[in-house]
Design an enzyme around this catalytic site. Structure first.
Site, PDB file in Angstrom:
ATOM      1  N   GLY A  14       0.847  -1.205   0.000  1.00 14.44           N
ATOM      2  CA  GLY A  14       0.000   0.000   0.000  1.00 14.44           C
ATOM      3  C   GLY A  14       0.874   1.243   0.000  1.00 14.44           C
ATOM      4  O   GLY A  14       1.856   1.305   0.725  1.00 14.44           O
ATOM      5  N   ARG A  75       0.786  -5.144  -4.973  1.00 13.38           N
ATOM      6  CA  ARG A  75       0.952  -6.287  -4.065  1.00 13.38           C
ATOM      7  C   ARG A  75       1.059  -7.491  -4.994  1.00 13.38           C
ATOM      8  O   ARG A  75       0.129  -7.786  -5.734  1.00 13.38           O
ATOM      9  CB  ARG A  75      -0.255  -6.429  -3.149  1.00 13.38           C
ATOM     10  CG  ARG A  75      -0.534  -5.176  -2.294  1.00 13.38           C
ATOM     11  CD  ARG A  75      -1.619  -5.489  -1.273  1.00 13.38           C
ATOM     12  NE  ARG A  75      -2.290  -4.305  -0.772  1.00 13.38           N
ATOM     13  CZ  ARG A  75      -1.882  -3.592   0.268  1.00 13.38           C
ATOM     14  NH1 ARG A  75      -0.780  -3.913   0.897  1.00 13.38           N
ATOM     15  NH2 ARG A  75      -2.581  -2.553   0.684  1.00 13.38           N
ATOM     16  N   ASP A 106       4.785  -4.232   5.990  1.00 13.09           N
ATOM     17  CA  ASP A 106       4.870  -5.615   6.448  1.00 13.09           C
ATOM     18  C   ASP A 106       5.011  -6.638   5.294  1.00 13.09           C
ATOM     19  O   ASP A 106       5.897  -7.491   5.319  1.00 13.09           O
ATOM     20  CB  ASP A 106       3.594  -5.876   7.261  1.00 13.09           C
ATOM     21  CG  ASP A 106       3.531  -7.257   7.814  1.00 13.09           C
ATOM     22  OD1 ASP A 106       4.186  -7.502   8.834  1.00 13.09           O
ATOM     23  OD2 ASP A 106       2.829  -8.100   7.217  1.00 13.09           O
ATOM     24  N   THR A 129       4.649   2.854   5.330  1.00 15.09           N
ATOM     25  CA  THR A 129       3.279   2.352   5.512  1.00 15.09           C
ATOM     26  C   THR A 129       2.556   3.273   6.485  1.00 15.09           C
ATOM     27  O   THR A 129       3.155   3.741   7.453  1.00 15.09           O
ATOM     28  CB  THR A 129       3.245   0.909   6.057  1.00 15.09           C
ATOM     29  OG1 THR A 129       1.904   0.611   6.498  1.00 15.09           O
ATOM     30  CG2 THR A 129       4.189   0.683   7.232  1.00 15.09           C
ATOM     31  N   ASP A 131       0.391   2.241   8.449  1.00 14.63           N
ATOM     32  CA  ASP A 131      -0.073   1.423   9.586  1.00 14.63           C
ATOM     33  C   ASP A 131       0.829   1.493  10.821  1.00 14.63           C
ATOM     34  O   ASP A 131       0.396   1.162  11.914  1.00 14.63           O
ATOM     35  CB  ASP A 131      -0.205  -0.048   9.162  1.00 14.63           C
ATOM     36  CG  ASP A 131      -1.187  -0.237   8.023  1.00 14.63           C
ATOM     37  OD1 ASP A 131      -2.052   0.634   7.839  1.00 14.63           O
ATOM     38  OD2 ASP A 131      -1.082  -1.250   7.312  1.00 14.63           O
ATOM     39  N   ASP A 133       3.172  -0.535  11.703  1.00 14.77           N
ATOM     40  CA  ASP A 133       3.101  -1.865  12.312  1.00 14.77           C
ATOM     41  C   ASP A 133       4.403  -2.648  12.162  1.00 14.77           C
ATOM     42  O   ASP A 133       4.394  -3.873  12.051  1.00 14.77           O
ATOM     43  CB  ASP A 133       1.927  -2.664  11.715  1.00 14.77           C
ATOM     44  CG  ASP A 133       2.023  -2.780  10.200  1.00 14.77           C
ATOM     45  OD1 ASP A 133       2.894  -2.118   9.595  1.00 14.77           O
ATOM     46  OD2 ASP A 133       1.230  -3.535   9.614  1.00 14.77           O
ATOM     47  N   ARG A 175      -4.950  -1.854   9.080  1.00 12.87           N
ATOM     48  CA  ARG A 175      -4.830  -3.324   8.961  1.00 12.87           C
ATOM     49  C   ARG A 175      -4.968  -3.957  10.350  1.00 12.87           C
ATOM     50  O   ARG A 175      -5.978  -3.720  10.995  1.00 12.87           O
ATOM     51  CB  ARG A 175      -3.511  -3.682   8.272  1.00 12.87           C
ATOM     52  CG  ARG A 175      -3.579  -4.897   7.381  1.00 12.87           C
ATOM     53  CD  ARG A 175      -2.291  -5.058   6.584  1.00 12.87           C
ATOM     54  NE  ARG A 175      -1.127  -5.056   7.411  1.00 12.87           N
ATOM     55  CZ  ARG A 175      -0.515  -6.143   7.867  1.00 12.87           C
ATOM     56  NH1 ARG A 175      -0.962  -7.327   7.530  1.00 12.87           N
ATOM     57  NH2 ARG A 175       0.543  -6.054   8.619  1.00 12.87           N
TER      58      ARG A 175
HETATM   59  O1  F6P Z   1      -1.347  -1.292   4.681  1.00  8.89           O
HETATM   60  C1  F6P Z   1      -1.910  -0.061   4.338  1.00  8.89           C
HETATM   61  C2  F6P Z   1      -3.389  -0.184   4.204  1.00  8.89           C
HETATM   62  O2  F6P Z   1      -3.941   1.074   3.845  1.00  8.89           O
HETATM   63  C3  F6P Z   1      -4.128  -0.753   5.427  1.00  8.89           C
HETATM   64  O3  F6P Z   1      -4.325   0.208   6.426  1.00  8.89           O
HETATM   65  C4  F6P Z   1      -5.386  -1.266   4.810  1.00  8.89           C
HETATM   66  O4  F6P Z   1      -5.905  -2.324   5.548  1.00  8.89           O
HETATM   67  C5  F6P Z   1      -4.942  -1.748   3.445  1.00  8.89           C
HETATM   68  O5  F6P Z   1      -3.710  -1.090   3.167  1.00  8.89           O
HETATM   69  C6  F6P Z   1      -5.895  -1.483   2.316  1.00  8.89           C
HETATM   70  O6  F6P Z   1      -5.393  -2.084   1.178  1.00  8.89           O
HETATM   71  P1  F6P Z   1      -5.908  -1.826  -0.294  1.00  8.89           P
HETATM   72  O7  F6P Z   1      -5.425  -0.480  -0.731  1.00  8.89           O
HETATM   73  O8  F6P Z   1      -5.324  -2.930  -1.084  1.00  8.89           O
HETATM   74  O9  F6P Z   1      -7.411  -1.834  -0.233  1.00  8.89           O
END
Ligand code: F6P
Length: 326
Positions: A14, A75, A106, A129, A131, A133, A175
């Protein structure tokens, strides 16, 4: 280890505000150390597909202030396969890239751990990120901006909530981590904050809601981390509506707005420091680590430790919520 002559830079997972500032810092530091610099588009997936180009210093002009990532991101499921990793390694050899700077969260570091079990190439990571995390850094690039964005949004919701005497459940990203919820909730004076790191007792949450004729608060804001064990904002909204049909309850899911926008000064400075620290480490022969900042100092943490588990939530902050929301 042989001296590095060229590096490849990519962003993965992300996106987060400040990734561009990290790219700029890594690219310019590469030139400072006399290296050739390659941009790899779309993270591990672009590496597999050879979406690689030689960069110049002007490629990173005027990006320090921009959200998103000029190198794009993805991803990649394919990278988690033996074939995918073999293709990625072949592309590194083909382009004569002998060091990697990877910006991500992560998933990026999990990918790195698997890849470097099979293939050897010097690599240093940068935590990018929203997050926050990852172990090995007090802050990740993008967290500060994402929290500021959430704070701005929640403040606006408070205005309308007050006008209507409403209870709002606001779901934020993160997340499996509750840092965005915790920080934005405290900064906005939320009545309750539900995070995955603490088991949610919904009866406690409900017991704190005023709903009779002695109601003291005309606004009640509950910030819920998307990964909260009780199930997220919609589940919380439904149970509150069911228990308090007389209350005017609304749900707002902030979503991807938290990932965009101009990075804050904190994220720009962090990204600039870490971009330089990553390239310097590579040049000095340090590898398989993530650059981070702990107590204001640059640190390097092995990839395997970065993904080891939850970074601890401060008990002080958790206690503060109960004190300040009475
Ligand atoms: O890891 C960053 C993040 O924004 C999280 O907070 C969230 O759960 C996820 O990515 C959302 O992913 P996507 O953009 O693939 O919907």
């Amino acid at each position: 280890m042989e001296k590095i002559k060229s590096i490849g830079v990519f962003t993965s997972g992300g996106d987060s505000p400040g990734m561009n500032a990290a790219i700029r810092a890594a690219v310019r530091s590469g030139f400072y150390f006399g290296l050739e610099v390659y941009g790899i588009r779309r993270g591990y997936q672009g590496l597999i597909e050879g979406d690689i180009f030689k960069m110049t210093s002007t490629d990173v002009s005027n990006i320090i202030n921009r959200g998103g990532t000029i190198l794009k991101t993805a991803r990649s499921k394919e990278f988690m396969t033996d074939e995918g990793m073999a293709k990625a390694y072949a592309q590194l050899k083909l382009h004569k890239i002998d060091g990697l700077v990877m910006v991500g969260g992560d998933g990026t570091f999990r990918g790195a751990v698997s890849f470097f079990k099979k293939y050897t190439i010097p690599a240093v990571g940068i935590p990018g990120t929203i997050d926050k995390d990852l172990i090995g850094t007090d802050f990740t690039i993008g967290f500060d901006t994402a929290v500021n964005t959430a704070v701005e949004a929640i403040d606006k919701i408070r205005d309308t909530a007050e006008a209507h005497n409403r209870l709002f459940v606001i779901e934020v990203m993160g997340r499996d981590a509750g840092y965005i919820a915790l920080n934005s909730g405290i900064a906005c004076g939320a009545e309750d904050i539900l995070i995955p790191e603490c088991a949610t007792n919904i009866e406690d949450v409900i017991s704190r809601i005023d709903c009779d004729e002695h109601r003291r608060k005309n606004v009640h804001i509950i910030v819920v981390a998307e990964g909260d064990d009780f199930g997220g904002g919609r589940v919380v909204e439904n149970i509150i509506k069911e228990r308090f049909p007389q209350l005017d309850v609304r749900l707002c899911i902030l979503g991807h707005i938290q990932r965009g926008g101009a990075p804050s000064q904190c994220d720009r400075v962090l990204a600039s420091r870490l971009g330089y620290a990553a390239v310097k480490a590579l040049v000095e022969g340090t590898t398989q680590v993530m650059a981070g900042v702990i107590n204001g100092e640059i640190t390097y943490t092995p990839f395997v430790n970065v993904i080891k588990g939850e970074s601890p939530i401060s008990q002080d902050l958790l206690d503060l919520i109960r004190v300040l929301s009475i």
